[in-house]
Design an enzyme around this catalytic site. Sequence first.
Site, PDB file in Angstrom:
ATOM      1  CE  LYS A  68      -6.509  10.291   3.668  1.00 35.87           C
ATOM      2  NZ  LYS A  68      -7.845   9.613   4.243  1.00 35.87           N
TER       3      LYS A  68
HETATM    4  N1  PMP Z   1      -9.476   6.915   9.667  1.00 31.42           N
HETATM    5  C1  PMP Z   1      -9.687   7.101   8.248  1.00 31.42           C
HETATM    6  C2  PMP Z   1     -10.068   5.701   7.662  1.00 31.42           C
HETATM    7  C3  PMP Z   1      -9.667   8.164   7.560  1.00 31.42           C
HETATM    8  O1  PMP Z   1      -9.706   8.164   6.386  1.00 31.42           O
HETATM    9  C4  PMP Z   1      -8.958   9.139   8.113  1.00 31.42           C
HETATM   10  C5  PMP Z   1      -8.899  10.603   7.345  1.00 31.42           C
HETATM   11  N2  PMP Z   1      -7.604  10.818   6.714  1.00 31.42           N
HETATM   12  C6  PMP Z   1      -8.855   9.249   9.544  1.00 31.42           C
HETATM   13  C7  PMP Z   1      -9.147   8.061  10.221  1.00 31.42           C
HETATM   14  C8  PMP Z   1      -8.355  10.489  10.186  1.00 31.42           C
HETATM   15  O2  PMP Z   1      -6.817  10.784   9.608  1.00 31.42           O
HETATM   16  P1  PMP Z   1      -6.120  12.004   9.777  1.00 31.42           P
HETATM   17  O3  PMP Z   1      -6.373  12.619  11.275  1.00 31.42           O
HETATM   18  O4  PMP Z   1      -4.670  11.734   9.757  1.00 31.42           O
HETATM   19  O5  PMP Z   1      -6.907  12.813   8.941  1.00 31.42           O
END
Ligand code: PMP
Length: 317
Positions: A159
């Site tokens: 991220k």
């Molecule tokens: N893909 C992207 C590009 C994101 O920004 C997120 C949000 N964090 C997710 C998927 C979902 O990730 P998570 O379940 O870890 O929040």
Amino acid sequence: MSRQLPTYAYFEGDIVPFEQATVSVMNHTLNYGTGAFGGIRGYWNEDEEQLFVFRPLEHFTRFLNSAKLLSFELDYTPESLWKILLELLRKEEWKTNVYIRPLAYVKNSLIGVRLHDLEYGVTMFSLPFGSYVDDETGCSVTISSWRRVDDNSIPARGKLTGSYVNSAFIKTDAQRAGFTEALVLNQDGHIAEGSAENFFMVRNGIVYTPPITANILEAITRRTVIDLMRDEIGLQVEERNIDRSEVYLADEAFFCGTGVQIAAITSVDHRPIGTGEMGPVVSELRDLYFGVVTGHNPKYRHWNVPVYEEIPTTTRS
Ligand code: PMP
């Protein structure tokens, strides 16, 4: 979405009034997108008067891995970050659903784009938060004309702040064209994910989702959903490449993520998905998911970490 701001932030090693957590306009991360961040939810459980943070150690592990991709040298562990978060949330005294944002950034103010020989810091704040999309029961989606960042340009598995320019292009063009969200294809032309959420579809009783190697985030909700689909709903889940035209033929489809939670996709490029209404699998998953994240499902209580002192279950005589 709430407009309430945090009162406090973790900044430069201390919990400080939120207004004091600021950086220079020359800050490296602000100028070059050299940061890593996280997004965690805390759910207020009214029955127990408790705030439960959902899978914080998994989130902090992903957060530190994202910083590691950027070669950041950080003196934190998932456990030490959890301790900071606990202090922050207790100080805020939230009694509502919250969103938590940890951010690893370059502290230097200098001209010169690079990752090495810099000073790195961590900040964290939390704020009340509702839904991320207007209607979690019916998203109209388009296939974006943008492509997902590739592992050999900006790794999507982490991220990383700079890569969210890609997400912003995807989201804005979808919304300007009248859609709620978009699905973005990777460089190979397969489905990657949404602008900030992962993608699943159900076809002929089998659940499909792209593999991490399709240039998607190593996500926490995705792992949660795979477990719930297999162990609670009893469906087979396959992680494999998905073609765009398969999505048009899906019986059901949905987005998942910390922000979006579980959101039904009811049309893609104006083609109805299944009946064009939220289907039974997504509906069951949503009920299950909200039970789990709010601490109402005893089997998954280990994913809910309480913020306030435990209320004693027995009274001393
Ligand atoms: N893909 C992207 C590009 C994101 O920004 C997120 C949000 N964090 C997710 C998927 C979902 O990730 P998570 O379940 O870890 O929040």
